[in-house]
Scaffold this motif. Sequence first.
Motif, PDB file in Angstrom:
ATOM      1  N   GLU A 122       0.858  -1.184   0.000  1.00 48.89           N
ATOM      2  CA  GLU A 122       0.000   0.000   0.000  1.00 48.89           C
ATOM      3  C   GLU A 122       0.903   1.246   0.000  1.00 48.89           C
ATOM      4  OE1 GLU A 122      -3.284  -0.554   0.009  1.00 48.89           O
ATOM      5  OE2 GLU A 122      -3.756   1.578   0.161  1.00 48.89           O
ATOM      6  N   GLY A 123       0.568   2.220  -0.839  1.00 49.69           N
ATOM      7  CA  GLY A 123       1.373   3.450  -0.865  1.00 49.69           C
ATOM      8  C   GLY A 123       2.409   3.478  -1.979  1.00 49.69           C
ATOM      9  N   ARG A 218       1.612  -0.939   4.875  1.00 50.18           N
ATOM     10  CA  ARG A 218       1.864   0.322   4.147  1.00 50.18           C
ATOM     11  C   ARG A 218       3.369   0.564   4.053  1.00 50.18           C
ATOM     12  NH1 ARG A 218      -2.083   3.619   3.008  1.00 50.18           N
ATOM     13  NH2 ARG A 218      -0.500   5.167   2.513  1.00 50.18           N
TER      14      ARG A 218
END
Length: 413
Positions: A122-123, A218
């Motif tokens: 994520e990210g 993340r």
Amino acid sequence: MSESYVIIGDGVAGSSAAETIREEDPEADVSVITDEGEALYNRILIKEFAKGKLPEAPISIHEEEWYAERDIDLELNTFVTDVDPDAHEVHTYDSGTFEYDKLLVATGGTPTQLPVDNSDAEGIHHFWTFQDARKIQQHADEADTGVVVGAGLLGIDLAAVCAAQGVDAKYIMRGNRWWRYGLSLDGAEIIHDALEEKGVEPVFESGVEGFETDDDGRVVSTIDANGEEYESDFVGVAIGLNFNTEYLQGTGIEEDSGIVVDEYMQTNVEDIYAAGDITRYYDTILDQYAQNGSWGSAKEQGQIAAKNMVADGEEEEFRWVSSYSITHFDFPFLSFGFPTLGDDECERKYSDTEWRRLAFKDGKLVGGVLIGDIAPQGRYKDLIRKEVEVADQKEVLLEQDFDPDELAIPQEQ
Ligand SMILES: Cc1cc2nc3c(=O)[nH]c(=O)nc-3n(C[C@H](O)[C@H](O)[C@H](O)COP(=O)(O)OP(=O)(O)OC[C@H]3O[C@@H](n4cnc5c(N)ncnc54)[C@H](O)[C@@H]3O)c2cc1C
């Protein structure tokens, strides 16, 4: 009976092909199939949206009504799974089968993922669609630290997004400069200075070893090839494209890092054409197969393919000098033709923000890069189109106010 045309992909190549088919054949059945959830938008402008500098509305090019008004069947959110050239059928994931007399493949590419640990965390962003841009815009707005990977024409867009959104970013590059295939160190330094002025720090002779994530998966930091760890709650990766050709497996269509087409945009399989980023086309100027990844070229290929799909007789060839500009800095940047090809070159720096490089093959100009002053682009492109031998006249070509009339061009050319 009316002819039936199916176009896979509603990017600029597919959409302009549909428009041209309708103009050329008012009676034809035309279907455009795309796995995206929105009709054609300006892919070039999504970077301005991601920077937070442009609202959504001006990025859209066609509303769904545009297709309806032209009696073009637009199938959104429809993924093509395979093509049967013998039956002349296109099969989709859950919207059934489309029969065609002529088919256009215009499915472009999908950004390549880094082959390292946690590269799907994520990210970590890749940049191709408007949906990507929405996510990037939102995330960059919230992020404090970032890393950008990929020292090319798309990577710099992600660096510019970080700069515009106030993200404290490192820009990781493999070699000693940005776009090392197109620029010398002299030219690249102009870009490096401009990046630093905007708060993006280039990191040279590096690469990505992996990403660290938090307990929620993340990304929190990037480990580079030299073992340095850079805090990065935002990561942008632009290391190339994988062409969307999986659904063509078993069709017998010739591929060579893209779909091989002739100068008329026709594949080796009867009644199947291709256009846009996805093609490796026969370039009649270079006299060899070539690839373009630019908006203008994709649009022109779509139009040429469409004319030839409809044509009953004389075909039109694709003959085009493409260009690609960058507008993130106080000075303009333009690459034209094939600046990374060739067997000879010349360059000159005119000031801290003005530089020029020209590439030649077999004595002819084939491409170049202009930084700071892009006014001569038309004159250079004209020389490329005319295929004149000018490599022995570099002094004239590099004059700041280059004047083609000062070139000594043999009569027979
Ligand atoms: C951020 C960004 C900035 C850019 N900036 C510039 C610039 O400044 N200048 C420039 O000249 N060019 C620029 N480009 C490149 C330019 O946008 C492309 O060269 C051009 O859009 C290619 O058009 P295309 O129609 O060939 O492919 P695409 O626009 O990629 O369209 C292909 C379509 O096919 C769909 N598709 C794929 N597979 C399937 C399937 N199996 N079933 C159904 N649909 C499918 C895709 O979802 C997509 O909608 C930029 C690109 C990006 C991403």
